[in-house]
Design an enzyme around this catalytic site. Structure first.
Site, PDB file in Angstrom:
ATOM      1  N   ASP A   1      54.139  57.838  -5.091  1.00 31.17           N
ATOM      2  CA  ASP A   1      54.456  57.430  -6.468  1.00 31.17           C
ATOM      3  C   ASP A   1      53.237  56.764  -7.104  1.00 31.17           C
ATOM      4  O   ASP A   1      53.155  55.543  -7.201  1.00 31.17           O
ATOM      5  CB  ASP A   1      55.654  56.468  -6.389  1.00 31.17           C
ATOM      6  CG  ASP A   1      56.071  55.889  -7.725  1.00 31.17           C
ATOM      7  OD1 ASP A   1      55.780  56.502  -8.757  1.00 31.17           O
ATOM      8  OD2 ASP A   1      56.703  54.816  -7.716  1.00 31.17           O
ATOM      9  N   LEU A   2      52.266  57.600  -7.536  1.00 29.18           N
ATOM     10  CA  LEU A   2      51.020  57.049  -8.097  1.00 29.18           C
ATOM     11  C   LEU A   2      50.944  57.196  -9.617  1.00 29.18           C
ATOM     12  O   LEU A   2      50.008  56.691 -10.232  1.00 29.18           O
ATOM     13  CB  LEU A   2      49.807  57.710  -7.433  1.00 29.18           C
ATOM     14  CG  LEU A   2      49.722  57.507  -5.907  1.00 29.18           C
ATOM     15  CD1 LEU A   2      48.474  58.178  -5.339  1.00 29.18           C
ATOM     16  CD2 LEU A   2      49.735  56.029  -5.540  1.00 29.18           C
ATOM     17  N   LYS A   3      51.889  57.905 -10.197  1.00 26.81           N
ATOM     18  CA  LYS A   3      52.042  57.992 -11.667  1.00 26.81           C
ATOM     19  C   LYS A   3      50.719  58.256 -12.386  1.00 26.81           C
ATOM     20  O   LYS A   3      50.247  57.458 -13.206  1.00 26.81           O
ATOM     21  CB  LYS A   3      52.655  56.699 -12.223  1.00 26.81           C
ATOM     22  CG  LYS A   3      54.022  56.339 -11.655  1.00 26.81           C
ATOM     23  CD  LYS A   3      54.622  55.156 -12.392  1.00 26.81           C
ATOM     24  CE  LYS A   3      55.988  54.763 -11.893  1.00 26.81           C
ATOM     25  NZ  LYS A   3      56.005  54.117 -10.580  1.00 26.81           N
ATOM     26  N   LEU A   4      50.117  59.427 -12.099  1.00 35.58           N
ATOM     27  CA  LEU A   4      48.814  59.733 -12.707  1.00 35.58           C
ATOM     28  C   LEU A   4      48.915  59.918 -14.229  1.00 35.58           C
ATOM     29  O   LEU A   4      49.919  60.429 -14.736  1.00 35.58           O
ATOM     30  CB  LEU A   4      48.230  61.005 -12.070  1.00 35.58           C
ATOM     31  CG  LEU A   4      47.455  60.789 -10.758  1.00 35.58           C
ATOM     32  CD1 LEU A   4      48.356  60.314  -9.639  1.00 35.58           C
ATOM     33  CD2 LEU A   4      46.743  62.063 -10.353  1.00 35.58           C
ATOM     34  N   HIS A   5      47.860  59.519 -14.927  1.00 34.88           N
ATOM     35  CA  HIS A   5      47.785  59.661 -16.389  1.00 34.88           C
ATOM     36  C   HIS A   5      46.316  59.560 -16.796  1.00 34.88           C
ATOM     37  O   HIS A   5      45.739  58.487 -16.787  1.00 34.88           O
ATOM     38  CB  HIS A   5      48.606  58.536 -17.058  1.00 34.88           C
ATOM     39  CG  HIS A   5      48.749  58.703 -18.538  1.00 34.88           C
ATOM     40  ND1 HIS A   5      49.611  57.939 -19.281  1.00 34.88           N
ATOM     41  CD2 HIS A   5      48.147  59.543 -19.411  1.00 34.88           C
ATOM     42  CE1 HIS A   5      49.535  58.302 -20.557  1.00 34.88           C
ATOM     43  NE2 HIS A   5      48.642  59.269 -20.661  1.00 34.88           N
TER      44      HIS A   5
ATOM     45  N   ARG B   1      71.718  49.446  -7.399  1.00 34.59           N
ATOM     46  CA  ARG B   1      72.194  48.197  -6.783  1.00 34.59           C
ATOM     47  C   ARG B   1      73.596  48.406  -6.237  1.00 34.59           C
ATOM     48  O   ARG B   1      74.389  49.148  -6.831  1.00 34.59           O
ATOM     49  CB  ARG B   1      72.238  47.060  -7.820  1.00 34.59           C
ATOM     50  CG  ARG B   1      70.854  46.623  -8.311  1.00 34.59           C
ATOM     51  CD  ARG B   1      70.033  46.005  -7.192  1.00 34.59           C
ATOM     52  NE  ARG B   1      68.704  45.586  -7.601  1.00 34.59           N
ATOM     53  CZ  ARG B   1      67.594  46.319  -7.479  1.00 34.59           C
ATOM     54  NH1 ARG B   1      67.659  47.538  -6.981  1.00 34.59           N
ATOM     55  NH2 ARG B   1      66.427  45.835  -7.841  1.00 34.59           N
TER      56      ARG B   1
ATOM     57  N   LYS C   1      59.200  56.104  -0.174  1.00 34.54           N
ATOM     58  CA  LYS C   1      58.326  56.127  -1.351  1.00 34.54           C
ATOM     59  C   LYS C   1      57.165  55.174  -1.110  1.00 34.54           C
ATOM     60  O   LYS C   1      57.369  54.013  -0.747  1.00 34.54           O
ATOM     61  CB  LYS C   1      59.092  55.695  -2.595  1.00 34.54           C
ATOM     62  CG  LYS C   1      58.210  55.639  -3.848  1.00 34.54           C
ATOM     63  CD  LYS C   1      59.028  55.399  -5.106  1.00 34.54           C
ATOM     64  CE  LYS C   1      59.165  53.958  -5.476  1.00 34.54           C
ATOM     65  NZ  LYS C   1      57.931  53.308  -5.936  1.00 34.54           N
TER      66      LYS C   1
ATOM     67  N   ARG D   1      64.499  46.834  -2.890  1.00 37.15           N
ATOM     68  CA  ARG D   1      64.975  45.557  -2.355  1.00 37.15           C
ATOM     69  C   ARG D   1      66.387  45.530  -1.781  1.00 37.15           C
ATOM     70  O   ARG D   1      66.600  44.813  -0.794  1.00 37.15           O
ATOM     71  CB  ARG D   1      64.759  44.457  -3.401  1.00 37.15           C
ATOM     72  CG  ARG D   1      63.266  44.142  -3.561  1.00 37.15           C
ATOM     73  CD  ARG D   1      62.961  43.502  -4.881  1.00 37.15           C
ATOM     74  NE  ARG D   1      63.193  44.415  -5.985  1.00 37.15           N
ATOM     75  CZ  ARG D   1      63.021  44.103  -7.265  1.00 37.15           C
ATOM     76  NH1 ARG D   1      62.635  42.898  -7.600  1.00 37.15           N
ATOM     77  NH2 ARG D   1      63.235  44.999  -8.207  1.00 37.15           N
TER      78      ARG D   1
ATOM     79  N   GLN E   1      65.767  44.279 -12.387  1.00 37.39           N
ATOM     80  CA  GLN E   1      66.109  45.578 -12.977  1.00 37.39           C
ATOM     81  C   GLN E   1      67.126  45.375 -14.100  1.00 37.39           C
ATOM     82  O   GLN E   1      68.017  44.542 -13.997  1.00 37.39           O
ATOM     83  CB  GLN E   1      66.695  46.520 -11.904  1.00 37.39           C
ATOM     84  CG  GLN E   1      65.673  46.996 -10.883  1.00 37.39           C
ATOM     85  CD  GLN E   1      64.772  48.121 -11.398  1.00 37.39           C
ATOM     86  OE1 GLN E   1      64.688  48.357 -12.598  1.00 37.39           O
ATOM     87  NE2 GLN E   1      64.082  48.777 -10.486  1.00 37.39           N
TER      88      GLN E   1
ATOM     89  N   ILE F   1      42.785  62.372 -18.526  1.00 36.95           N
ATOM     90  CA  ILE F   1      42.519  63.659 -19.182  1.00 36.95           C
ATOM     91  C   ILE F   1      42.856  64.778 -18.183  1.00 36.95           C
ATOM     92  O   ILE F   1      42.803  64.572 -16.955  1.00 36.95           O
ATOM     93  CB  ILE F   1      41.060  63.768 -19.686  1.00 36.95           C
ATOM     94  CG1 ILE F   1      40.054  63.608 -18.536  1.00 36.95           C
ATOM     95  CG2 ILE F   1      40.786  62.732 -20.778  1.00 36.95           C
ATOM     96  CD1 ILE F   1      38.619  63.942 -18.927  1.00 36.95           C
TER      97      ILE F   1
ATOM     98  N   THR G   1      61.673  52.473 -16.939  1.00 36.65           N
ATOM     99  CA  THR G   1      62.933  51.753 -17.204  1.00 36.65           C
ATOM    100  C   THR G   1      62.669  50.311 -17.644  1.00 36.65           C
ATOM    101  O   THR G   1      63.569  49.621 -18.105  1.00 36.65           O
ATOM    102  CB  THR G   1      63.848  51.762 -15.957  1.00 36.65           C
ATOM    103  OG1 THR G   1      63.060  51.454 -14.815  1.00 36.65           O
ATOM    104  CG2 THR G   1      64.496  53.107 -15.762  1.00 36.65           C
TER     105      THR G   1
HETATM  106  O1  C5P Z   1      63.504  47.016  -5.429  1.00 35.67           O
HETATM  107  P1  C5P Z   1      63.981  48.079  -6.376  1.00 35.67           P
HETATM  108  O2  C5P Z   1      65.195  48.856  -5.878  1.00 35.67           O
HETATM  109  O3  C5P Z   1      64.163  47.566  -7.788  1.00 35.67           O
HETATM  110  O4  C5P Z   1      62.763  49.129  -6.384  1.00 35.67           O
HETATM  111  C1  C5P Z   1      62.687  50.194  -7.276  1.00 35.67           C
HETATM  112  C2  C5P Z   1      61.419  50.973  -7.058  1.00 35.67           C
HETATM  113  O5  C5P Z   1      61.345  52.015  -8.018  1.00 35.67           O
HETATM  114  C3  C5P Z   1      60.142  50.168  -7.222  1.00 35.67           C
HETATM  115  O6  C5P Z   1      59.186  50.717  -6.304  1.00 35.67           O
HETATM  116  C4  C5P Z   1      59.708  50.426  -8.649  1.00 35.67           C
HETATM  117  O7  C5P Z   1      58.310  50.381  -8.814  1.00 35.67           O
HETATM  118  C5  C5P Z   1      60.182  51.867  -8.834  1.00 35.67           C
HETATM  119  N1  C5P Z   1      60.457  52.255 -10.225  1.00 35.67           N
HETATM  120  C6  C5P Z   1      61.386  51.587 -11.027  1.00 35.67           C
HETATM  121  N2  C5P Z   1      61.607  52.007 -12.320  1.00 35.67           N
HETATM  122  C7  C5P Z   1      60.926  53.056 -12.811  1.00 35.67           C
HETATM  123  C8  C5P Z   1      59.993  53.725 -12.011  1.00 35.67           C
HETATM  124  C9  C5P Z   1      59.774  53.296 -10.712  1.00 35.67           C
HETATM  125  O8  C5P Z   1      62.033  50.647 -10.582  1.00 35.67           O
HETATM  126  N3  C5P Z   1      61.191  53.480 -14.031  1.00 35.67           N
END
Ligand code: C5P
Length: 231
Positions: free
Chosen positions: A58-62, A180, A31, A210, A189, A64, A118
């Protein structure tokens, strides 16, 4: 179909390539998010693709609908595998995005929608965004909007993936971060689950950052994810 996607949350090309080199002949699904894309742009996306990796951009466009449609047309030229946008941009924006993403030969990357991040709590949604519904209902409704607009799936918490499948069907893809290991650090998280539990819930892709990128042995951590999630 189930796969582990590694969140390459690095700030430079060099760090990313050094990390991917550790995997030698293995080519994990990766990603690329805003940080890395804004730092290195299209050349790095193309380089990673040429190395043989699948890419979730994963650029999450938003924006018009017209702007998102045109931006998606640019992204579709990059030969990535998954791109995304915010479902809160409306059905009109999602339909326009799909049009922009579709190449003249009819092919296109998968298009998925972020439901509610999240990091957004029920409290913030109610008091700040003035959305009064229960967060699970909002996620399910946004997923239904995405499906009606022709999208392939959503990004959601693993804990919501079961509900999304129930409402949108099991073919509708769920991509879930917040993973995790049972014996690992949770970090920042909030709503997390293990790769094994994510498999039981029935999600299609887990996004793991991570726990792999910061591990002493990232390849072993990745293989553990694959063992627990895919097998
Ligand atoms: O390091 P970690 O496992 O927490 O990374 C989670 C990845 O998923 C990060 O790149 C974070 O930006 C992305 N992400 C997230 N929660 C979301 C959407 C994307 O943690 N709702």
């Amino acid at each position: 179909m189930r796969d582990v996607i590694i969140a390459c949350d690095f700030d430079s090309r060099q760090k990313t390539i050094d990390f991917l080199d550790k995997f030698e002949e293995k080519k994990p699904f990766v990603k690329i998010g805003m940080e890395l894309f804004y730092a290195e742009g299209r050349p790095l996306v193309e380089q990673i693709k040429q190395r043989g990796h699948k890419i979730f951009l994963d650029l999450k466009l938003h924006d018009i609908p017209t702007t998102v449609k045109k931006a998606m047309a640019v992204l579709s030229a990059m030969d990535v595998d998954i791109v995304n946008l915010h479902a809160s941009g409306t059905s009109a924006m999602m339909s326009a995005a799909l049009e922009g993403l579709t190449r003249p030969d009819g092919s296109r990357p998968l298009l998925i929608a972020v439901t509610q991040l999240t990091s957004t709590s029920q409290e913030v949604m109610t008091n700040e965004l003035l959305i009064n519904e229960n967060i699970n209902e909002v996620v399910a409704k946004y997923a239904e909007n995405a499906k009606k607009s022709g999208l392939d799936g959503v990004v959601c918490s693993p804990l919501e993936a079961g509900l999304v499948k129930q409402r949108c069907g099991k073919e509708f893809i769920t991509v879930t971060p917040g993973i995790r290991f049972a014996d690992g650090d949770v970090g920042d998280q909030k709503r997390v689950t293990t790769p094994e539990k994510a498999r039981e819930i029935g999600t299609d892709f887990i996004v793991v950052g991570r726990p792999i990128t910061a591990a002493e042995n990232p390849v072993a951590a990745y293989e553990r994810c694959v063992r627990e999630f895919c097998l």
